[in-house]
Design an enzyme around this catalytic site. Structure first.
Site, PDB file in Angstrom:
ATOM      1  N   SER A  99      -0.176  -1.067  -9.090  1.00  0.00           N
ATOM      2  CA  SER A  99       0.290  -0.630  -7.898  1.00  0.00           C
ATOM      3  C   SER A  99       1.425   0.879  -7.351  1.00  0.00           C
ATOM      4  O   SER A  99       2.133   1.107  -8.144  1.00  0.00           O
ATOM      5  CB  SER A  99       1.846  -2.002  -7.675  1.00  0.00           C
ATOM      6  OG  SER A  99       1.047  -2.475  -8.323  1.00  0.00           O
ATOM      7  N   ASP A 144      -0.008  -2.814   2.398  1.00  0.00           N
ATOM      8  CA  ASP A 144       1.769  -2.739   1.038  1.00  0.00           C
ATOM      9  C   ASP A 144       2.232  -1.252   1.196  1.00  0.00           C
ATOM     10  O   ASP A 144       1.259  -0.772  -0.521  1.00  0.00           O
ATOM     11  CB  ASP A 144       0.972  -3.704   0.355  1.00  0.00           C
ATOM     12  CG  ASP A 144       2.189  -4.052  -0.595  1.00  0.00           C
ATOM     13  OD1 ASP A 144       3.503  -3.136  -0.967  1.00  0.00           O
ATOM     14  OD2 ASP A 144       1.384  -4.172  -1.382  1.00  0.00           O
ATOM     15  N   HIS A 192       5.595  -3.655  -2.228  1.00  0.00           N
ATOM     16  CA  HIS A 192       6.309  -4.411  -3.322  1.00  0.00           C
ATOM     17  C   HIS A 192       6.137  -4.059  -4.405  1.00  0.00           C
ATOM     18  O   HIS A 192       7.441  -4.638  -5.696  1.00  0.00           O
ATOM     19  CB  HIS A 192       4.926  -5.354  -3.726  1.00  0.00           C
ATOM     20  CG  HIS A 192       3.818  -5.046  -4.951  1.00  0.00           C
ATOM     21  ND1 HIS A 192       3.171  -4.829  -4.122  1.00  0.00           N
ATOM     22  CD2 HIS A 192       3.805  -5.134  -5.841  1.00  0.00           C
ATOM     23  CE1 HIS A 192       2.166  -4.687  -4.865  1.00  0.00           C
ATOM     24  NE2 HIS A 192       3.154  -4.582  -6.109  1.00  0.00           N
TER      25      HIS A 192
HETATM   26  N1  ARG Z   1      -0.113  -9.151  -6.018  1.00  0.00           N
HETATM   27  C1  ARG Z   1       0.196  -8.140  -6.766  1.00  0.00           C
HETATM   28  C2  ARG Z   1       0.934  -6.965  -7.441  1.00  0.00           C
HETATM   29  O1  ARG Z   1       1.371  -7.836  -8.422  1.00  0.00           O
HETATM   30  C3  ARG Z   1       2.349  -8.061  -6.117  1.00  0.00           C
HETATM   31  C4  ARG Z   1       1.709  -8.534  -4.800  1.00  0.00           C
HETATM   32  C5  ARG Z   1       3.642  -8.805  -4.041  1.00  0.00           C
HETATM   33  N2  ARG Z   1       4.043  -9.524  -3.179  1.00  0.00           N
HETATM   34  C6  ARG Z   1       3.719 -11.169  -2.675  1.00  0.00           C
HETATM   35  N3  ARG Z   1       3.693 -12.290  -2.374  1.00  0.00           N
HETATM   36  N4  ARG Z   1       4.264 -11.484  -3.894  1.00  0.00           N
HETATM   37  O2  ARG Z   1       0.402  -6.260  -7.904  1.00  0.00           O
END
Ligand code: ARG
Length: 712
Positions: A647, A218, A83
């Protein structure tokens, strides 16, 4: 008796930091060393941060400004989240050649794909500059604080950038109680090396996002390039892979519940010192406004994306990031309420009050002052949010506002600014879906009209919108207005735009219906309300500085972690299972079985390509299987303290080896950016072995594994 007293004082002084909570400053990690060692860290503090020899910090990068990445080979191979690479992967994709959907791997350097605009930064060193900065800021208030901080930052930049070789930034910690300077080296030739198909990289989509148990793979991989001296260089085929001072060995040994785990990276923002007044505003005003607006934006985007694969690809990245924080704010509100954070803050504030009465009487009005600052701002917060999130979201409005801001420029300045405007318009038109943008325009203005207090509305709603299109049905009124304005604006007409986008005809452009609308909406806010928001921000800065200064005083001798501010931090703790609610236990890891359990053919979030299903069914896990459970471990959880920006961060074991990439937080602790609850707060990690399995078996990227330092 006396001896015991002395001992107690000593113990109180060396009160260990809580292992889990805290995003620690790398330069000061020695203060946490004892605790880390107890939890299983086998290295020294110097192994983590040192400016005289290579250390872990040299393997960590700030990736693209909003994520973290790490070096996993001596040839500049970079690991981060899928992501985090998402925007780049989707930009490189076309409907015919869809890397987002099918995945991508480059087994030779020639096959790698340049990513224009992508930058990564390595931390060279950091320094406490509190004294110099505070001397300059003195007792300045309001805008003057920022101005003086700018001046001293400029000076520090001159002294430390080595003639522009390094990027130098100064950051406030504990809301102006401390200042640190950061010296970074920025690399701009970064190329895509590998990405799993989105079915794995975003497996579970928005349904599983922010949740455990998880099965998302991811990750994405890039390579950093340098010139022949290992220095940053513009993209060139003559560049060669960057050689990091340190790269992380990859461990395929796996983890057990309780194992040491450490995360290094660039957490973006936390608000751990937010007061009860801020919690109230979040729960009742801020969060619900954002969620309402995004609900509608997402529905409009979805409709057009589902209808057209080209639109789907164009908007994939925007959609994902809007959806990510849409769900974030839903979860944050839910958990703030459930964990009774408002009451908890009230208690903490009462205790602080009792302490300050005895020890810091100058703070006795702190909380009444907070109450007053929030009360002044509260009636206008919706206006501010709706301006940015709703009315400001259509691309055409953004363009029109940009043109509006150029009003009053003299001919000379205009001439300079026009080429940039033209280029921005061109690229915007290509990246936009007109129908989506028009629908958004109507719906967002309607929401503003409906939800923002009437007395604050821009005049154009009465003088134009309702005068010409008004009816009982407001939604239709704004739809009609949107249709008319998009039909009549010259901003969508290349020839007409080019005729007016000149220094002599610019006045005509300002009279374009879309530009007049944008200026009316913008000026209404700027002239009447912007100062209120500014005043609030200035007050908040003063109050937060006083509050956190008081807390530093009150907690003297204890470690107190500063809020995240997009600077490098270290958090350490353990791999740790948890109980989300009564009678429910979550294991610390998930497996490939879960992928097949969740697999839903044809579904937009849970589908998998036949090849992947076959591999899973055949249990073809190779060397990547966990021997003890004879299965492929997909993800695991730790109690590390991370937030957005972390992330892609490396999760590192007690031996300094890479055991996976952090990629998410969990639902039960969505209030974690405001209040850390150690019972629930977890970091969700893609297991190194899952990534290597996908890289090897799904993508066929064996040569990439060969360049890593693998530890079995
Ligand atoms: N929740 C994750 C983060 O902020 C990002 C995931 C992205 N995936 C999504 N389905 N929007 O680190």
């Amino acid at each position: 008796m006396k001896k015991i007293l002395v001992l107690l004082v000593a113990v109180a002084f060396f009160l260990p930091a809580k292992a889990d909570k805290g995003m620690w400053i790398p330069m000061l990690i020695g203060q946490n060393y004892e605790q880390m060692q107890k939890l299983g860290w086998k290295g020294t503090a110097d192994d983590i941060y040192n400016v005289n020899k290579s250390s872990l910090k040299d393997a960590i990068v700030h990736f693209g400004g909003g994520c973290t990445g790490e070096m996993i080979s001596k040839k500049g191979l970079l690991m981060t989240n899928h992501h985090c690479g998402y925007g780049n992967i989707s930009s490189l994709s076309t409907v015919e050649n869809n890397y987002l959907m099918n995945g991508f791997v480059a087994n030779t350097q020639e096959e790698e794909l340049p990513c224009p605009g992508l930058k990564v930064k390595f931390l060279v060193r950091m320094e406490d500059v509190t004294n110099r900065v505070q001397k300059v800021i003195g007792d300045a208030y309001g805008d003057e604080v920022g101005k003086r901080l700018g001046e001293i930052s400029k000076k520090l930049k001159e002294e430390n950038s080595d003639n522009g070789k390094y990027k130098v930034t100064v950051r406030s910690f504990y809301s102006g109680n401390k200042y640190y300077m950061f010296v970074h080296e920025e690399y701009t030739d970064v190329r895509l090396v590998a990405a799993p198909p989105e079915s794995l990289g975003k497996f579970g989509g928005d349904t599983d996002n922010w949740m455990w148990p998880r099965h998302t793979c991811d990750f994405s991989m890039f390579r950093v390039y340098s010139d022949n001296n290992n220095r940053p260089a513009k993209y060139s085929t003559n560049n060669r892979p960057y050689q990091p001072k340190h790269h992380l060995p990859v461990s395929l040994k796996g983890v057990e519940n309780g194992d040491f785990a450490m995360v290094m990276g660039y957490p973006g923002r936390t608000n751990r010192y937010l007061t009860s007044y801020g919690i109230d505003l979040s729960i009742n005003d801020y969060n619900p406004s954002i969620v309402n607006i995004r609900d509608k934006r997402l529905a409009i985007m979805r409709e057009r994306m589902q209808a057209d694969p080209a639109v789907d690809l164009k908007y994939a990245s925007t959609y994902a990031s809007v959806a990510n924080y849409w769900k974030y704010f839903i979860g944050q509100t839910e958990q703030l309420k459930k964990l009774k954070i408002y009451d908890q803050k009230k208690e903490e504030e009462a205790e602080f009050d009792r302490w300050s009465k005895r020890n810091a009487r100058y703070l006795k009005n702190l909380f009444p002052d907070y109450a007053a600052a929030y009360a002044d701002f509260k009636p206008y917060i919706k206006h501010a949010i709706y301006l940015g999130e709703a009315v400001g979201s259509p691309k055409m409005t953004q363009l029109a506002m940009r043109i509006g801001r150029m009003k009053g420029m003299d001919a000379e300045k205009l001439k300079k600014a026009l080429p940039g405007l033209k280029a921005a318009r061109k690229s915007m038109i290509v990246s936009m879906d007109l129908e989506m943008d028009r629908k958004l325009f109507g719906a967002m203005n309607h929401m503003f009209y409906r939800d923002v207090p009437r007395a604050q509305h821009p005049s154009i709603f009465a003088t134009e919108v309702f005068k010409k299109y008004g009816s009982e049905n407001w939604e239709k009124t704004f739809e009609d207005y949107a249709n008319a304005i998009y039909a009549n604006t010259a901003l969508l007409d290349d020839a007409a735009f080019d005729r007016m986008a000149t220094a002599t005809n610019f006045d005509k452009l300002l009279q374009d219906p879309l530009v007049s609308y944008a200026m009316n909406v913008r000026n209404n806010y700027d002239d009447n309300y912007a100062q209120i928001l500014k005043d609030y921000r200035h007050e908040r800065f003063e109050l937060d500085r006083a509050f956190q200064g008081g807390l530093l005083e009150k907690n003297k001798g204890q470690l107190m972690s500063p809020d995240a501010n997009s600077t490098m931090r270290v958090t350490y703790g353990s791999v740790k299972a948890y109980q989300p609610k009564d009678a429910v236990s979550f294991a610390h890891y998930s497996t490939a079985d879960g992928l097949l359990e969740k697999y839903k053919p044809g579904d937009s979030e849970f589908d998998l390509q036949p090849k992947i299903v076959d591999l899973l069914k055949a249990r073809d896990f190779g060397d990547y299987a966990d021997k003890k459970i004879d299965n492929l471990v997909t993800c695991f959880i730790t109690n590390n303290d991370i937030t957005g920006g972390n992330s892609g961060s490396p999760v590192i074991n007690g031996d300094g080896e890479w055991i996976g990439a952090a990629f998410d937080g969990n639902w039960e602790a969505m209030s974690g950016d405001i209040a850390f609850d150690k019972r629930f707060k977890r970091t969700i990690v893609v297991d190194a072995r899952y990534i290597m399995w996908v890289l090897d078996k799904v993508l066929g990227g064996r040569p990439l594994l060969d360049e890593m330092t693998i530890r079995n």
